[in-house]
Design a protein around this motif. Structure first.
Motif, PDB file in Angstrom:
ATOM      1  N   SER B  22     -25.078 -17.414  31.618  1.00  0.00           N
ATOM      2  CA  SER B  22     -25.771 -18.564  32.196  1.00  0.00           C
ATOM      3  C   SER B  22     -27.245 -18.253  32.372  1.00  0.00           C
ATOM      4  CB  SER B  22     -25.142 -18.979  33.526  1.00  0.00           C
ATOM      5  OG  SER B  22     -24.351 -17.959  34.050  1.00  0.00           O
ATOM      6  N   PHE B  23     -28.052 -19.284  32.195  1.00  0.00           N
ATOM      7  CA  PHE B  23     -29.476 -19.204  32.501  1.00  0.00           C
ATOM      8  C   PHE B  23     -29.673 -19.984  33.787  1.00  0.00           C
ATOM      9  CE2 PHE B  23     -29.360 -19.009  27.831  1.00  0.00           C
ATOM     10  CZ  PHE B  23     -29.992 -17.797  27.639  1.00  0.00           C
ATOM     11  N   GLY B  24     -29.815 -19.287  34.894  1.00  0.00           N
ATOM     12  CA  GLY B  24     -29.885 -19.996  36.165  1.00  0.00           C
ATOM     13  C   GLY B  24     -28.593 -20.762  36.387  1.00  0.00           C
ATOM     14  N   HIS B  25     -28.708 -22.072  36.569  1.00  0.00           N
ATOM     15  CA  HIS B  25     -27.499 -22.856  36.808  1.00  0.00           C
ATOM     16  C   HIS B  25     -26.887 -23.382  35.534  1.00  0.00           C
ATOM     17  CE1 HIS B  25     -27.672 -22.689  41.106  1.00  0.00           C
ATOM     18  NE2 HIS B  25     -28.974 -23.007  41.062  1.00  0.00           N
ATOM     19  N   PHE B  26     -27.589 -23.172  34.424  1.00  0.00           N
ATOM     20  CA  PHE B  26     -27.116 -23.715  33.158  1.00  0.00           C
ATOM     21  C   PHE B  26     -26.206 -22.707  32.455  1.00  0.00           C
ATOM     22  CE2 PHE B  26     -27.647 -24.140  28.557  1.00  0.00           C
ATOM     23  CZ  PHE B  26     -27.191 -25.433  28.399  1.00  0.00           C
ATOM     24  N   THR B  27     -25.010 -23.157  32.099  1.00  0.00           N
ATOM     25  CA  THR B  27     -24.079 -22.261  31.416  1.00  0.00           C
ATOM     26  C   THR B  27     -24.239 -22.428  29.912  1.00  0.00           C
ATOM     27  OG1 THR B  27     -22.570 -22.631  33.229  1.00  0.00           O
ATOM     28  CG2 THR B  27     -21.682 -21.541  31.292  1.00  0.00           C
ATOM     29  N   ALA B  28     -24.726 -21.384  29.267  1.00  0.00           N
ATOM     30  CA  ALA B  28     -24.974 -21.465  27.824  1.00  0.00           C
ATOM     31  C   ALA B  28     -23.735 -21.037  27.040  1.00  0.00           C
ATOM     32  CB  ALA B  28     -26.166 -20.604  27.439  1.00  0.00           C
ATOM     33  N   LEU B  29     -22.965 -20.101  27.595  1.00  0.00           N
ATOM     34  CA  LEU B  29     -21.729 -19.661  26.957  1.00  0.00           C
ATOM     35  C   LEU B  29     -20.643 -19.613  28.014  1.00  0.00           C
ATOM     36  CD1 LEU B  29     -22.926 -16.680  24.743  1.00  0.00           C
ATOM     37  CD2 LEU B  29     -22.312 -18.974  23.981  1.00  0.00           C
ATOM     38  N   PRO B  47     -23.513 -27.998  16.930  1.00  0.00           N
ATOM     39  CA  PRO B  47     -24.741 -28.785  17.060  1.00  0.00           C
ATOM     40  C   PRO B  47     -25.826 -27.989  17.769  1.00  0.00           C
ATOM     41  CG  PRO B  47     -23.112 -29.513  18.640  1.00  0.00           C
ATOM     42  CD  PRO B  47     -22.433 -28.501  17.770  1.00  0.00           C
ATOM     43  N   SER B  48     -27.038 -28.491  17.713  1.00  0.00           N
ATOM     44  CA  SER B  48     -28.174 -27.822  18.337  1.00  0.00           C
ATOM     45  C   SER B  48     -27.938 -27.645  19.836  1.00  0.00           C
ATOM     46  CB  SER B  48     -29.435 -28.652  18.096  1.00  0.00           C
ATOM     47  OG  SER B  48     -30.551 -27.909  18.482  1.00  0.00           O
ATOM     48  N   GLY B  49     -28.231 -26.463  20.333  1.00  0.00           N
ATOM     49  CA  GLY B  49     -28.118 -26.212  21.765  1.00  0.00           C
ATOM     50  C   GLY B  49     -26.724 -25.861  22.235  1.00  0.00           C
ATOM     51  N   CYS B  50     -25.782 -25.626  21.305  1.00  0.00           N
ATOM     52  CA  CYS B  50     -24.409 -25.361  21.734  1.00  0.00           C
ATOM     53  C   CYS B  50     -24.203 -23.899  22.092  1.00  0.00           C
ATOM     54  CB  CYS B  50     -23.424 -25.779  20.658  1.00  0.00           C
ATOM     55  SG  CYS B  50     -23.446 -24.686  19.233  1.00  0.00           S
ATOM     56  N   GLY B  51     -25.204 -23.053  21.834  1.00  0.00           N
ATOM     57  CA  GLY B  51     -25.086 -21.654  22.258  1.00  0.00           C
ATOM     58  C   GLY B  51     -24.845 -20.665  21.137  1.00  0.00           C
ATOM     59  N   LYS B  52     -24.987 -21.089  19.889  1.00  0.00           N
ATOM     60  CA  LYS B  52     -24.755 -20.182  18.760  1.00  0.00           C
ATOM     61  C   LYS B  52     -25.710 -18.998  18.806  1.00  0.00           C
ATOM     62  CE  LYS B  52     -26.017 -23.367  15.909  1.00  0.00           C
ATOM     63  NZ  LYS B  52     -26.346 -24.598  16.596  1.00  0.00           N
ATOM     64  N   THR B  53     -26.988 -19.320  18.931  1.00  0.00           N
ATOM     65  CA  THR B  53     -27.986 -18.248  18.944  1.00  0.00           C
ATOM     66  C   THR B  53     -27.763 -17.333  20.134  1.00  0.00           C
ATOM     67  OG1 THR B  53     -29.577 -19.654  17.831  1.00  0.00           O
ATOM     68  CG2 THR B  53     -30.448 -17.785  19.021  1.00  0.00           C
ATOM     69  N   THR B  54     -27.452 -17.915  21.276  1.00  0.00           N
ATOM     70  CA  THR B  54     -27.223 -17.109  22.468  1.00  0.00           C
ATOM     71  C   THR B  54     -26.078 -16.125  22.245  1.00  0.00           C
ATOM     72  OG1 THR B  54     -27.924 -19.018  23.753  1.00  0.00           O
ATOM     73  CG2 THR B  54     -26.866 -17.248  24.949  1.00  0.00           C
ATOM     74  N   LEU B  55     -25.016 -16.584  21.600  1.00  0.00           N
ATOM     75  CA  LEU B  55     -23.877 -15.703  21.329  1.00  0.00           C
ATOM     76  C   LEU B  55     -24.294 -14.585  20.383  1.00  0.00           C
ATOM     77  CD1 LEU B  55     -20.946 -14.988  21.647  1.00  0.00           C
ATOM     78  CD2 LEU B  55     -20.347 -16.689  19.927  1.00  0.00           C
ATOM     79  N   ASP B 168     -29.420 -15.400  11.817  1.00  0.00           N
ATOM     80  CA  ASP B 168     -29.605 -16.610  12.637  1.00  0.00           C
ATOM     81  C   ASP B 168     -30.286 -17.685  11.802  1.00  0.00           C
ATOM     82  OD1 ASP B 168     -29.837 -18.497  14.539  1.00  0.00           O
ATOM     83  OD2 ASP B 168     -31.076 -17.330  15.917  1.00  0.00           O
ATOM     84  N   GLU B 169     -29.524 -18.644  11.359  1.00  0.00           N
ATOM     85  CA  GLU B 169     -30.036 -19.731  10.528  1.00  0.00           C
ATOM     86  C   GLU B 169     -30.988 -19.212   9.454  1.00  0.00           C
ATOM     87  OE1 GLU B 169     -30.571 -23.403  12.030  1.00  0.00           O
ATOM     88  OE2 GLU B 169     -29.534 -23.071  13.932  1.00  0.00           O
ATOM     89  N   PRO B 170     -30.522 -18.314   8.610  1.00  0.00           N
ATOM     90  CA  PRO B 170     -31.452 -17.653   7.688  1.00  0.00           C
ATOM     91  C   PRO B 170     -32.017 -18.599   6.641  1.00  0.00           C
ATOM     92  CG  PRO B 170     -29.197 -17.099   7.128  1.00  0.00           C
ATOM     93  CD  PRO B 170     -29.140 -17.881   8.403  1.00  0.00           C
TER      94      PRO B 170
HETATM   95  N1  LIG Z   1     -33.931 -18.054  27.837  1.00  0.00           N
HETATM   96  C1  LIG Z   1     -33.334 -19.212  28.128  1.00  0.00           C
HETATM   97  N2  LIG Z   1     -33.509 -19.782  29.338  1.00  0.00           N
HETATM   98  C2  LIG Z   1     -32.906 -20.949  29.645  1.00  0.00           C
HETATM   99  N3  LIG Z   1     -32.100 -21.639  28.813  1.00  0.00           N
HETATM  100  C3  LIG Z   1     -31.886 -21.124  27.594  1.00  0.00           C
HETATM  101  C4  LIG Z   1     -32.489 -19.888  27.186  1.00  0.00           C
HETATM  102  N4  LIG Z   1     -32.086 -19.634  25.917  1.00  0.00           N
HETATM  103  C5  LIG Z   1     -31.280 -20.660  25.570  1.00  0.00           C
HETATM  104  N5  LIG Z   1     -31.152 -21.556  26.566  1.00  0.00           N
HETATM  105  C6  LIG Z   1     -30.335 -22.763  26.550  1.00  0.00           C
HETATM  106  O1  LIG Z   1     -29.047 -22.426  26.156  1.00  0.00           O
HETATM  107  C7  LIG Z   1     -28.523 -23.402  25.282  1.00  0.00           C
HETATM  108  C8  LIG Z   1     -28.044 -22.756  24.021  1.00  0.00           C
HETATM  109  O2  LIG Z   1     -29.140 -22.262  23.321  1.00  0.00           O
HETATM  110  P1  LIG Z   1     -29.022 -21.642  21.876  1.00  0.00           P
HETATM  111  O3  LIG Z   1     -30.378 -21.212  21.470  1.00  0.00           O
HETATM  112  O4  LIG Z   1     -27.964 -20.619  21.873  1.00  0.00           O
HETATM  113  O5  LIG Z   1     -28.584 -22.909  21.014  1.00  0.00           O
HETATM  114  P2  LIG Z   1     -28.246 -22.981  19.488  1.00  0.00           P
HETATM  115  O6  LIG Z   1     -26.825 -23.331  19.401  1.00  0.00           O
HETATM  116  O7  LIG Z   1     -28.704 -21.766  18.788  1.00  0.00           O
HETATM  117  O8  LIG Z   1     -29.101 -24.235  19.050  1.00  0.00           O
HETATM  118  P3  LIG Z   1     -30.044 -24.443  17.778  1.00  0.00           P
HETATM  119  O9  LIG Z   1     -29.165 -24.917  16.690  1.00  0.00           O
HETATM  120  O10 LIG Z   1     -30.964 -25.516  18.244  1.00  0.00           O
HETATM  121  O11 LIG Z   1     -30.723 -23.153  17.489  1.00  0.00           O
HETATM  122  C9  LIG Z   1     -29.630 -24.416  25.040  1.00  0.00           C
HETATM  123  O12 LIG Z   1     -29.344 -25.560  25.808  1.00  0.00           O
HETATM  124  C10 LIG Z   1     -30.851 -23.731  25.522  1.00  0.00           C
HETATM  125  O13 LIG Z   1     -31.714 -24.679  26.108  1.00  0.00           O
END
Ligand SMILES: Nc1ncnc2c1ncn2[C@@H]1O[C@H](COP(=O)(O)OP(=O)(O)OP(=O)(O)O)[C@@H](O)[C@H]1O
Ligand SMILES: [Mg+2]
Lengths: 567, 368
Positions: B22-29, B47-55, B168-170
């Protein structure tokens, strides 16, 4: 809170904190320590001093009460505000018209004008004041223009300030005016909007933040400057000169601290207001904006050109006066050429020795400062962990902008001259001058570094660590070389400012570390006006040479790097 | 199916257990569980923002998880910093070092391994050959095309022979033609080297064509893991169904375990667990719907009539935008040019559709 607990007690946290992370943490802590020693602790010590009597007992606000009860002292507040406001109005007005000419018209001679307007920053603010005395003083060759009024006082102060601060204002406004979007002007023309309406509805709103920011910078510079009023202020008291008088003249350190705190307030206020404005500004310009290309319009172009030439002429006149005065025997009685004033005979440490000291100091600040500031900015911008620590270092990095030089210098006396402080060994040495100057000019360098670093791919560091290359290797092999233009800019900025600064170091030099800019002041105080002018000219020339070297070096480096910079 | 089996017996390369971030209160994964085998090519799709990059960044150690564990080849790496993990990574921006030549970029990680100069040179040449850029070693990244830069980034990541390759999205910064070509190149390279690879993408076509297994993600959690065929043919949720490929999602009412009502028409469908006249979603792909000529339609039951609203030309096929009669729902039908000619459908005409039983997937209708 819960999150913090989980963070700290997570099972692997300590494992994470090994090796490179630990080194990063140490480096960040070192940066923080530098800020504490160089800024926070001295300021706190000064604040405490203002609440004590001469024997060090706590007396609450008694010093302040005494200050406000003494009209001779408190009157300076109004004087300072008046001078700062008037100078701000004049400078921003002149700079706006000039910047408009430079960016929005096809006036001839833009390059030359820009170069001439850079000159005032290369000299200490004492130089225009000295020149003004030669021009408008009792023996001045333009004295007639002033009729019955005296140059010693508000008029001289404002004139000197305007000269010295103009380049700063011009730079900010040129940047603001050249980042506007040409597409809006095309749209306006397509709708047949009259010129004056375009100006009111597009140009002015587009640069309003730039204008505000410019006004803040000018206001801060003028309210805190010491050099101009010191030379030409006469009996007109200002806050900055009051500090000097209290400390150096009357040895009343407590009152010096009180005036410092009071001078800190307007500077702090403008600083906060400026930060606030800057934050609102960020999203102003989209990356797709098209730069504005002016089209010729002879009447307008020539009117603005004449305006700019008049300003350039005045700058050259002021500088020329100082140069001329330094090369003649004795104004106005013996106008024959001499190099006598450049020998600084019988003036002890105020001569060439001080120039060498300045050179040493400026060089040290440029080298050490650039490395320290850029590295710290890099730690702040390019680390992943320790968010709160990085925030703190960043905050401390932008704070010095709000601290006037006089205040910082006095704060250093209180902190470093304290017998119980183990750091007092550096008091009176070159080290304290370097530290003080580095901190004094920290903010602009930090912001420049941050801007340069933000332009780099955020993943350089990640790639480095994925390839198991230590982060400092990536820093020296990639980050630093790629940011070289910014690094050079920072170093020359530091050098020039270290050469010209008076306010902060006036309290800190020792018998062996007197600086050239301080010498100018002492020579002027002692009545050696021509020698003072000579020393000021010497500083100007030194800065100019360094600036030219820098330009040459940048050009060479850019050409060498052309192979990889080209797109 | 054959694909997945190929890796069934391979040893496990990476295991992720209950990973949350989680980033603060936001749960990314949210509580991610995943196992990847040696040599597998896995795509994170979503889709964009679903957390792929974070994982992906959590696997690399560039982002620290809030909870959960990551195990690589039996070693718990959850708390190791990136430089102590074993992976190579290619970013969307490539992050090539602009001031270093192509060869120096590729050798960047090698220099650190205290290898001999000659050895490094040999390895760099080998990699340059691998990515088809012999003779470009002395160029700078800015002098290369986007596709070439991408390959240099790949070579740099592979230089130290990592056990895991992260992408990552090469391909997303490249234009369509180059992308198609590089897709095949990367896949071929991966198969030749046998390196376990995870690729993040939001392009479903990329995922389906390149991956051995696809991990479909949504809102920080995994929706489905499976081979491209499984993901396409047997999506487990309406989200996967509509995210991968085109899918008609039609409102129906449940009749029995194997039948539903679409409007008035009773349709047989795949067995499902929904009960009692509840509203459900029927998912069928445009190309799975059969379009019958009026003559053929005479002899068939289970027919659905629809009106053609307009016909969209997609190149390889045509897409009929139809309106179901009675049900008032839009439905898409893909057919070839010849099929269209034989039906003689045109704008405004009435067509007869058949939904094959095996294609009628039923999902609960969320938010109802
Ligand atoms: N450092 C951070 N601080 C706060 N929120 C973050 C941070 N990094 C990512 N997020 C949030 O976590 C969520 C997932 O981000 P992530 O980059 O993993 O998405 P993604 O699936 O890779 O999307 P995209 O296809 O747009 O690259 C997003 O809503 C993003 O706003
Ligand atoms: Mg992403």
């Amino acid at each position: 809170m819960q999150a913090a607990t989980r963070y700290l007690y997570a099972p692997g946290r300590l494992q994470w904190l090994r090796g490179e992370s630990a080194i990063r943490l140490l480096a960040l802590l070192a940066a923080l320590l530098l800020m504490l020693i160089g800024l926070a602790l001295p300021l706190i010590t000064m604040l405490m001093k203002s609440l004590q009597n001469s024997s060090g007992e706590f007396i609450g606000l008694a010093n302040y009460r005494h200050y406000f009860d003494t009209p001779a002292l408190a009157g300076s507040i109004l004087n300072s505000l008046k001078i700062a406001l008037i100078s701000t109005l004049i400078v921003v007005g002149l700079a706006f018209v000039s910047a408009y000419g430079l960016t929005r018209t096809c006036m001839p001679g833009k390059k030359l004008f820009r170069m001439i307007t850079l000159l005032p920053i290369l000299a200490p603010s004492l130089l225009p004041a000295i020149s003004l005395v030669y021009m408008f003083g009792n023996q001045g060759y333009l004295k007639g223009l002033l009729q019955d009024s005296s140059i010693y006082g508000p008029i001289g102060i404002v004139l000197g300030m305007c000269f010295w601060v103009f380049p700063h204002a011009l730079m900010i406004l040129v940047t603001a005016l050249s980042t506007s979007d040409a597409r809006m002007y095309e749209a306006a023309r397509a709708m047949k909007t009259p010129q004056w309406r375009t100006f009111l509805t597009i140009t002015l709103p587009g640069i309003r933040y730039g204008l505000i920011s410019c006004a803040f910078v000018v206001f801060t510079l003028t309210i805190t400057d010491f050099g101009v009023p010191k030379v030409i202020g006469g009996q007109y008291n200002l806050l900055a000169t009051d500090i000097y008088k209290q400390v150096v003249g009357q040895q009343n350190f407590q009152m010096g601290a009180v005036v410092s705190v009071i001078l800190l307030l307007p500077a702090l206020f403008t600083f906060i207001a400026d930060r606030w404005v800057q934050r609102r500004q960020t999203a102003q310009l989209s990356s797709r904006a098209v730069p504005y290309q002016p089209s010729p319009s002879p009447l307008r172009d020539w009117m603005l050109a004449l305006f700019c030439y008049a300003i350039a002429g005045m700058i050259l006149l002021v500088i020329g006066t100082a140069i001329y005065a330094s090369f003649i025997h004795f104004w106005p009685y013996n106008l024959s050429f001499t190099l006598r004033h450049y020998q600084f005979d019988g003036l002890g440490g105020s001569g060439w020795e001080s120039w060498f000291n300045s050179l040493k100091m400026a060089f040290s600040v440029a080298v050490i400062g650039t490395l320290v500031i850029f590295t710290n900015a890099w730690l702040v911008e390019k680390s992943r962990d320790f968010g709160w620590l990085r925030q703190l270092v960043h905050l401390f990095a932008i704070l010095p902008m709000a601290v006037p030089g006089m205040v910082l210098g006095l704060a250093y006396i209180f902190f470093f001259n304290h017998p119980d402080n183990p750091l007092n060994v550096i008091y009176g040495t070159l080290t304290i001058l370097v530290l003080n100057t580095l901190i004094h000019f920290y903010t602009v360098c930090h912001l420049t570094s941050m801007t340069a670093l933000k332009q780099l791919d955020p993943e350089f560091e990640s790639v480095g660590s994925s390839l198991k290359v230590p982060f400092w290797t990536t820093y020296t092999r990639v980050t630093l070389p790629v940011s070289l233009p910014a690094v050079l800019d920072i170093s020359v900025y530091l050098f020039v400012n270290a050469m010209t600064t008076v306010s902060a170091v006036i309290f800190l030099y020792g018998p062996d570390t007197r600086l050239a800019s301080v010498s100018v002041l002492h020579l002027d105080e002692a009545g050696y006006f021509a020698s003072a002018a000579a020393m000021a000219v010497l500083i100007l020339l030194t800065s100019l040479v360094v600036k030219l070297l820098h330009a040459g070096l940048s050009w060479l480096l850019l050409r060498k790097a052309q192979s990889w910079r080209q797109r | 199916m054959a694909h997945a089996d190929a890796f069934q017996s391979a040893p496990e390369c990476l295991r992720i257990e209950g990973l949350s971030k989680s980033f603060g209160h936001f749960t990314a994964l949210e509580s991610i569980d995943l196992s990847i085998r040696e040599g597998e090519f896995v795509c994170f799709l979503g889709p964009s923002g679903c957390g792929k990059t974070t994982l992906l960044r959590a696997i690399a150690g560039l982002e620290l998880q809030s909870r959960g564990r990551i195990i690589q080849q039996g070693r718990d790496i959850s708390w190791l910093p990136p430089q102590d993990r074993d992976f190579g990574i290619v970013f969307q921006s490539y992050a090539l070092f602009p001031n270093l030549s192509v060869a120096e970029n590729i050798a960047y990680g090698l220099r650190n391994q205290r290898r001999q100069r000659q050895q490094i040179q040999l390895r760099v040449n080998e990699l340059l050959a691998l990515i088809d850029l012999q003779g470009s070693g002395s160029k700078y990244p800015a002098q290369l095309s986007g596709g070439q830069q991408q390959r240099v980034a790949l070579a740099r990541a592979l230089a130290t022979e990592p056990g895991l390759l992260l992408l990552d999205e090469p391909l997303s910064a490249l234009d369509a033609r180059v992308r198609l070509h590089l897709r095949q190149q990367i896949k071929a390279l991966q198969q030749r080297l046998g390196v376990t690879t995870i690729m993040v993408t939001h392009d479903q076509e990329e995922a389906l064509t390149m991956a051995d297994r696809v991990v479909v993600m949504n809102h920080g959690s995994i929706e489905q893991i499976g081979t491209p065929q499984e993901i396409y043919r047997e999506p487990v949720s309406p989200f996967v169904a509509s995210f991968v490929g085109s899918m008609n999602l039609l409102k129906v009412t449940v009749e029995s375990r194997q039948s539903v009502h679409l409007g008035k028409q009773l349709l047989s469908c795949q067995p499902h667990d929904l009960t009692g006249r509840s509203v459900a979603l029927l998912a069928i792909r445009p190309e799975e719907i059969r379009l019958l000529t009026p003559v053929n339609a005479m002899n068939e039951a289970d027919l659905i009539t629809a009106e053609v609203r307009y016909i969209e030309y997609l190149g390889a096929c045509l897409r009929l935008h139809c309106q179901l009669e009675g049900a008032q729902q839009p439905v898409l039908v893909d057919i070839g040019q010849t099929a269209l000619d034989s039906v003689q459908a045109s704008r405004g005409s009435r067509v007869y559709l058949q939904f094959p039983e095996s294609m009628n997937r039923i999902y609960a209708h969320e938010g109802h």
